[in-house]
Design a protein around this motif. Sequence first.
Motif, short mmCIF file in Angstrom:
data_model
loop_
_atom_site.label_atom_id
_atom_site.label_comp_id
_atom_site.label_asym_id
_atom_site.label_seq_id
_atom_site.Cartn_x
_atom_site.Cartn_y
_atom_site.Cartn_z
N GLN A 213 0.82 -1.21 0.00
CA GLN A 213 0.00 0.00 0.00
C GLN A 213 0.85 1.26 0.00
OE1 GLN A 213 -2.58 -0.43 3.36
NE2 GLN A 213 -3.23 -2.45 2.74
N GLY B 254 -14.98 -2.38 0.02
CA GLY B 254 -14.93 -0.93 0.06
C GLY B 254 -13.97 -0.40 1.10
N TYR B 255 -13.79 -1.17 2.16
CA TYR B 255 -12.89 -0.75 3.22
C TYR B 255 -12.53 -2.03 3.98
CZ TYR B 255 -17.30 -1.06 5.68
OH TYR B 255 -18.51 -1.49 6.15
N ARG C 281 -14.21 -6.43 -4.81
CA ARG C 281 -13.27 -5.68 -3.98
C ARG C 281 -14.03 -5.07 -2.81
NH1 ARG C 281 -9.26 -0.76 -5.98
NH2 ARG C 281 -8.75 0.00 -3.91
N TYR D 289 -5.22 4.32 -4.89
CA TYR D 289 -5.20 4.19 -3.44
C TYR D 289 -6.09 3.03 -3.07
CZ TYR D 289 -9.05 7.38 -4.47
OH TYR D 289 -10.12 8.00 -5.03
N THR D 290 -5.91 2.51 -1.90
CA THR D 290 -6.52 1.22 -1.60
C THR D 290 -7.98 1.32 -1.23
OG1 THR D 290 -5.72 1.40 0.66
CG2 THR D 290 -4.35 0.19 -0.88
N LEU D 291 -8.37 2.39 -0.57
CA LEU D 291 -9.77 2.53 -0.21
C LEU D 291 -10.55 3.08 -1.38
CD1 LEU D 291 -9.49 3.94 3.41
CD2 LEU D 291 -9.82 1.58 2.67
N GLY D 292 -11.78 2.72 -1.48
CA GLY D 292 -12.57 3.20 -2.60
C GLY D 292 -12.53 2.22 -3.76
N GLN E 266 -7.38 -4.12 2.08
CA GLN E 266 -7.79 -2.94 1.34
C GLN E 266 -7.39 -3.01 -0.13
OE1 GLN E 266 -5.59 -0.37 3.78
NE2 GLN E 266 -7.05 -0.36 5.42
N GLY E 267 -8.39 -2.93 -0.96
CA GLY E 267 -8.11 -2.84 -2.38
C GLY E 267 -7.86 -4.16 -3.06
N TYR F 241 -17.21 -3.23 -4.30
CA TYR F 241 -17.19 -2.89 -5.72
C TYR F 241 -17.04 -4.18 -6.53
CZ TYR F 241 -16.22 1.68 -3.76
OH TYR F 241 -16.29 2.84 -3.02
#
Lengths: 114, 117
Positions: free
Chosen positions: A50, B97-98, B95, A96-99, B102-103, B33
């Motif tokens: 990250q 969201g949080y 994926r 970025y990792t969030l979203g 992460q990600g 997502y």
Amino acid sequence: DGGITQSPKYLFRKEGQNVTLSCEQNLNHDAMYWYRQDPGQGLRLIYYSQIVNDFQKGDIAEGYSVSREKKESFPLTVTSAQKNPTAFYLCASSPYTLGGQPQHFGDGTRLSIL
Amino acid sequence: AQTVTQSQPEMSVQEAETVTLSCTYDTSESDYYLFWYKQPPSRQMILVIRQEAYKQQNATENRFSVNFQKAAKSFSLKISDSQLGDAAMYFCAYREGYGGSQGNLIFGKGTKLSVKP
């Protein structure tokens, strides 16, 4: 143009040898990922990072190692401990990792055993 | 753990026709997502379409659209007016969201789409 560059495209490993796959991105992305793809298996996560100097194991990290000394670079080393390394390896990055930002992928490296 | 299932290993469609690829997923999260990626013979992974779980409206990108059924945890991809260049492996991906992973994307095993001229 921005993108992700993986090299080499093809790589051969001898018994007992460590090999390193290169992944470089000029997208200014924070997060980077390594996946392994086998026929009929989809993509499986090996390692992810990250931020610089930090990385985490994915689902199949055994026999692999990574480093993240620079934001744009995330090399993967396949060690001799990985007994079945023949596969297609994909590197990816995201802003970025969030979203829900999608991951962008490189063109991959095919690794084979000699 | 989240899982993604693509129940159709192979599909075939006639050029100019419509085809739907299925994807189901399992999660206890409410914020996530979903993605469809295309992998042609060149092996490059190309993003086709993206869906946010909190949006009820189905995503659309030109000839590609999704049918997102959140309660049923279903996320199918519809390709209209199929073209020869659509022939590829298609992967559904999830994926969070949080959260801790992460990600990270979780992929299905893929559906190989053939397009007949």
